[in-house]
Every structure is written in C-alpha cells, then in structure tokens.
Design an enzyme around this catalytic site. Structure first.
Site, PDB file in Angstrom:
ATOM      1  N   PHE A   1       0.864  -1.191   0.000  1.00 29.13           N
ATOM      2  CA  PHE A   1       0.000   0.000   0.000  1.00 29.13           C
ATOM      3  C   PHE A   1       0.895   1.235   0.000  1.00 29.13           C
ATOM      4  CE2 PHE A   1      -2.203  -3.429   2.319  1.00 29.13           C
ATOM      5  CZ  PHE A   1      -3.338  -3.570   1.532  1.00 29.13           C
ATOM      6  N   LEU A   2       1.878   1.248  -0.912  1.00 27.51           N
ATOM      7  CA  LEU A   2       2.920   2.280  -0.866  1.00 27.51           C
ATOM      8  C   LEU A   2       2.615   3.422  -1.823  1.00 27.51           C
ATOM      9  CD1 LEU A   2       5.973  -0.166  -1.067  1.00 27.51           C
ATOM     10  CD2 LEU A   2       4.775   0.644   0.980  1.00 27.51           C
TER      11      LEU A   2
ATOM     12  N   GLU B   1       3.894   6.425  -4.057  1.00 25.14           N
ATOM     13  CA  GLU B   1       5.141   6.815  -4.712  1.00 25.14           C
ATOM     14  C   GLU B   1       5.714   8.042  -4.023  1.00 25.14           C
ATOM     15  OE1 GLU B   1       4.098   6.102  -9.117  1.00 25.14           O
ATOM     16  OE2 GLU B   1       5.725   7.562  -9.094  1.00 25.14           O
TER      17      GLU B   1
ATOM     18  N   LYS C   1      -6.321  -5.489  -1.712  1.00 24.42           N
ATOM     19  CA  LYS C   1      -5.447  -4.516  -2.379  1.00 24.42           C
ATOM     20  C   LYS C   1      -6.209  -3.674  -3.406  1.00 24.42           C
ATOM     21  CE  LYS C   1      -2.402  -2.408  -4.698  1.00 24.42           C
ATOM     22  NZ  LYS C   1      -1.272  -1.580  -4.461  1.00 24.42           N
TER      23      LYS C   1
ATOM     24  N   ASN D   1      -7.536   0.530  -3.209  1.00 18.43           N
ATOM     25  CA  ASN D   1      -7.258   1.615  -4.158  1.00 18.43           C
ATOM     26  C   ASN D   1      -8.541   2.125  -4.801  1.00 18.43           C
ATOM     27  OD1 ASN D   1      -4.577   1.997  -3.766  1.00 18.43           O
ATOM     28  ND2 ASN D   1      -3.875   0.941  -5.609  1.00 18.43           N
TER      29      ASN D   1
ATOM     30  N   ALA E   1     -10.387  17.982  -2.653  1.00 20.10           N
ATOM     31  CA  ALA E   1     -11.015  18.159  -3.973  1.00 20.10           C
ATOM     32  C   ALA E   1     -10.011  18.811  -4.923  1.00 20.10           C
ATOM     33  CB  ALA E   1     -12.253  19.023  -3.843  1.00 20.10           C
TER      34      ALA E   1
ATOM     35  N   CYS F   1      -1.505   3.626 -10.470  1.00 18.15           N
ATOM     36  CA  CYS F   1      -2.240   2.559  -9.778  1.00 18.15           C
ATOM     37  C   CYS F   1      -3.752   2.690  -9.816  1.00 18.15           C
ATOM     38  CB  CYS F   1      -1.791   2.490  -8.320  1.00 18.15           C
ATOM     39  SG  CYS F   1      -0.101   1.952  -8.169  1.00 18.15           S
TER      40      CYS F   1
ATOM     41  N   LYS G   1      -5.676   1.846 -13.119  1.00 20.59           N
ATOM     42  CA  LYS G   1      -5.392   0.454 -13.476  1.00 20.59           C
ATOM     43  C   LYS G   1      -6.184  -0.496 -12.563  1.00 20.59           C
ATOM     44  CE  LYS G   1      -1.424  -1.212 -12.062  1.00 20.59           C
ATOM     45  NZ  LYS G   1      -0.105  -1.795 -11.845  1.00 20.59           N
TER      46      LYS G   1
ATOM     47  N   ARG H   1       2.229   9.364 -15.480  1.00 15.51           N
ATOM     48  CA  ARG H   1       1.256   8.343 -15.875  1.00 15.51           C
ATOM     49  C   ARG H   1      -0.144   8.719 -15.369  1.00 15.51           C
ATOM     50  NH1 ARG H   1       4.289   3.034 -13.970  1.00 15.51           N
ATOM     51  NH2 ARG H   1       5.078   4.545 -12.468  1.00 15.51           N
TER      52      ARG H   1
END
Ligand code: UDX
Length: 441
Positions: A158-159, A161, A210, A214, A258, A266, A269, A335
C-alpha cells in the site's frame, strides 16, 4: 530470514531495503545490469525519499546486494518476493507478461531445490490470480507440489510513490494471504518487527483487499470532487465542507482533497481491472463505473472555469499557462496525470499552451508534440503574457508566487486554482480573477 526480491522497481527495491533495515539478509534480482551496478554501489536507480541513504548503509554492511543471477538469489533464500510490474493493457486488464515469466523462472529454480521455500506475490493482480493462475505455473515448471514442497502467498503493498519507504515502515496494517498456515507463518516471520496489526487471509482475499483499497480511495476523491462541483454552484467552499465531513472519525479527513481528479499508475489500473472483473462475473459495479466517469470529466472543469472567466468565453488563440504536469507533487511521473487531458483539450480548442513542472519536463516532451505547446524552466516565464493560468499540480514552489507575480507577468490575471493552493480572499482583493475548484463567488 533470507529473502530474494525479484524486480527492483519502486515496490521491490523499497521492500528489499526495508526488510534489510529490519535485520534480514536480502538479495535483489533484476534483468537490467545498470540497475544492479547502481544498487551495489549503494545508490538507488529511482527517486524515493530516504532510499539512497538506506541503500548505501545496507550495502556497506553487506545486508543487501543485487544480482542478475536469479537462481543464486532463490537458492540462498527462505522467502522469494515477486515484485515485477503488472502494467495495464487493453480491456482494462493487467498485463501479466513479466509476472508469468518471473513465476516460471522461480518454478524452474524450485525444481532443483529440496529446501522448503515460500513464494510471495507482491505484484498487483486480479483476485484469484495467485491461486488459479500462478500456482499451476509454479507446480508445472518445478514439478513439485504447492503446499507440500513449497509455500505460496500474496502480500499486497500500500505504498505511495515518493514516500514509499515511510509507508513501508509505518503501515496501517499488514495483509498476508497464504495458501496454508505454514506459508502464512513464514511470511509473518519477516513482519515481526513492525508495529501494525496483521490480517491473515487466503491469497484471493488479499488480492481483493489490495484492489478494493485503491478503488475506495479513488471513489472517495471522486465523491469529494462531485461535492465540490455542487458546492461551487451553491456558493459554499468545499474546503470547509471537506473539513466538516472529515471530522467524523468514521469518514476521516484523508483523501478528501477536492481538485482536478486523481492520476498515477495505480488508481485507474486497479479500479478498471476490478470493474472489468465485476462485469465478467455478472455483478457490474455502478460505483466503480461512476468513479471512473467522474474522474474523466473532472480535469475538464478547469477549462470550463477558464472559459467562463475569459471575456469572450473562448481559449482559441489565447496563451494559457499550465503550472504542474506530474500526477502529484514530488515525482516526475506523468502516468495518468490530469495535465494530459487538460492540455490535449486546450490544444484541441486552439489555445497556445505554455507549461512548467519542476521535474516532469523530460516526460512531458515524450507526450506532447504540438507546435502550440511550449515548456519553460520557471513559473514566471510560463506566466509571461498569458491570458489565463491553470494550476494543475500543487508543487510547493507555486505557493511562493504572490498575487503581484501573476499580475505583473500575465496579460489578464485569470487564475484557475485546480488544487486550491491559494487564499481566495487575498488573491481576489489584490486584483486576481481567481477561481477555485469547489469555491463559490
Ligand atoms: C496510490 C495509493 O495511495 C497507494 O496505497 C497504492 O499502493 C498506489 O497508489 P500513489 O499513486 O503514489 O499511491 O498516489 P497517491 O498519493 O495515493 O495519490 C493518487 C492521486 O490522487 C494523485 O493524483 C493525487 O493528486 C490524488 N489525490 C490524492 C487527490 O486528488 N485528492 C486527495 O485528497 C488525495
């Protein structure tokens, strides 16, 4: 314990370094020689806060090293963590090319090893993948029985970036999905020194935790962004609304910021893969579908506000400044960055776009090739002569800009604050035509 880490992207390298910092012996494996050399010099091939210092210390104390030799790393280890990328591919699915290859490679080494080892998948995948897809690959390539000759599990990460080292060392929870008790207890043994509750489940449940985590975070942001659009119309400030909502401990103030929408490698995806799965198993999720839809529209709110502010309500032929290109501050990662649809739409509408980002300029060059798109070294040059400005990423350096900087540099000082960095009253009182996401008149 002795640990092999397959794949030295931000998940693999951070996992390896953090385990080594807890006293385990770690061998990292990658197929790129330059990365191996860099790691063995004690340098990180990627930017993650604190990782360089950690690696130089761990390498000098022989607690971690990297190699191209997968067989050597696996034979020396009790646990093998597979941390290769599972990027998205068409039809909202994960691309398992690297994961399948790594699993086959690990299986071939297990063939020649009589020592019991546990293979742990960290790469994000659709629920069911470890048990139904990777287990048979391991059994076929090794000729051995999972659960008897080797163990298997899924341990999600659960990292975030940029702060992945902090997140790894300070988890809210550790989720261990194992095919049996023995696999779970061996994985648990590497987490004894972490101050967090451990949830023990089966691999499919861990995979679902997982991807649903997200999806929930993305849904929370899409929710507050919709509330922001409503707040704007009824003249209240979403910042105060979010504060009031977040004070309820059942909701929490986190991920209620907001803005122009969520990006990064992530969220889209994972939520797309879960939505696709929900359709395939005939329980299509309306919430997941709407979360994605809301996020597609949200970046374009900035252009609506800009057009409303311009005297002729059109960006055609206008010079528009974009501050921030990365999907969030402190990374050069573009990305799924919301800057991409915003800039494409502005160019499509005939605007001349001038953009700045402190670190993502090189990545931006690969994305935009229009003759109407210009990159600048600083925010001041970007603002020069602009008819309007959209703040897309909340880099700290932008908060240092004063109302005077906007007024002096811009042709017409229209500022669309997509991340609500500035004090609206101050900006407006100094003569800026200031609009913010979720802000009334
Ligand atoms: C995310 C998850 O947080 C992490 O647990 C998972 O393992 C990987 O995906 P990351 O992509 O690094 O991490 O970014 P994160 O910090 O979570 O932000 C994601 C996006 O949401 C960014 O575009 C950010 O700007 C946006 N965001 C975040 C908001 O718009 N509002 C918020 O309140 C928080």
């Amino acid at each position: 314990m002795k640990i092999a880490i397959i794949g030295t992207g931000y998940v693999g390298l951070v996992t390896g370094a953090c385990f080594a910092s807890k006293g385990h012996e770690v061998i990292c494996v990658d197929v790129i020689e330059d990365k191996i050399k860099k790691i063995n010099r004690g340098q990180s091939p990627i930017f993650e806060e604190g990782l360089d210092d950690m690696l130089s210390d761990l390498v000098s104390r022989n607690k971690l090293y990297a190699t191209l030799n997968l067989e050597h790393a696996i034979l020396k280890s009790d646990l093998v963590f597979i941390c290769v990328g599972t990027p998205s591919k068409e039809e909202a699915k994960y691309d398992y090319t690297y994961l399948e290859q790594a699993t086959k490679d690990v299986g071939l080494v297990l063939k020649d090893s009589d020592k019991y080892k546990v293979v742990v998948i960290k790469s994000t995948c659709t629920p069911g993948t470890t048990n139904d897809h990777l287990k048979p690959i391991l059994e076929q390539t090794s000729g051995r029985k999972c659960g008897k000759d080797f163990g298997l599990g899924f341990n999600p990460e659960f990292l975030r970036e940029g702060v992945a080292v902090y997140d790894f060392l300070n988890p809210d929870r550790i989720v261990i999905g194992g095919i049996d008790k023995k696999s779970i207890s061996m994985i648990e043994a590497v987490f004894t020194d972490f101050n967090a509750p451990i949830l023990k489940v089966d691999p499919t449940t861990a995979e679902m935790i997982k991807i649903a985590s997200n999806s929930f975070l993305a849904m929370k942001i899409s929710f507050i962004n919709e509330m922001a659009n409503i707040a704007e119309k009824i003249d209240c400030d979403i910042k105060d609304v979010a504060k009031g909502i977040g004070m309820d401990s059942r909701i929490s103030p986190k991920f209620l910021g907001a803005g122009l929408g969520w990006g990064g490698s992530c969220f889209l995806k994972d939520i797309s893969a879960l939505y696709q799965l929900s359709k395939e198993i005939s329980v299509p999720s309306k919430l997941l579908e709407s979360t994605i839809q809301v996020n597609k529209l949200q970046p374009l709110r900035s252009i609506e506000l800009l057009e409303r502010a311009l005297s002729d309500h059109s960006v055609k032929g206008k010079k528009i400044a974009i501050l921030g290109l990365a999907f969030k501050p402190n990374t050069d990662d573009m990305r799924e960055a919301v800057s991409i649809p915003i800039i494409h739409e502005l160019l499509h509408k005939g605007a001349e776009v001038h953009a700045h980002d402190p670190v993502a300029i090189e990545n931006a060059k690969l994305i935009f090739d229009s003759s109407n798109f210009y990159l600048h070294e600083g925010p001041e040059q970007t603002l020069s002569g602009a008819h309007g400005c959209i703040i897309v990423t909340e880099w700290r350096i932008y908060s240092k800009l004063s109302p005077r900087d906007f007024i002096n540099k811009m042709k017409t000082p229209i500022v669309i604050d997509g991340r609500r960095m500035f004090n609206p009253k101050k900006m407006r009182s100094k003569g800026i035509n200031y609009y913010g996401i979720g802000l009334g008149k």
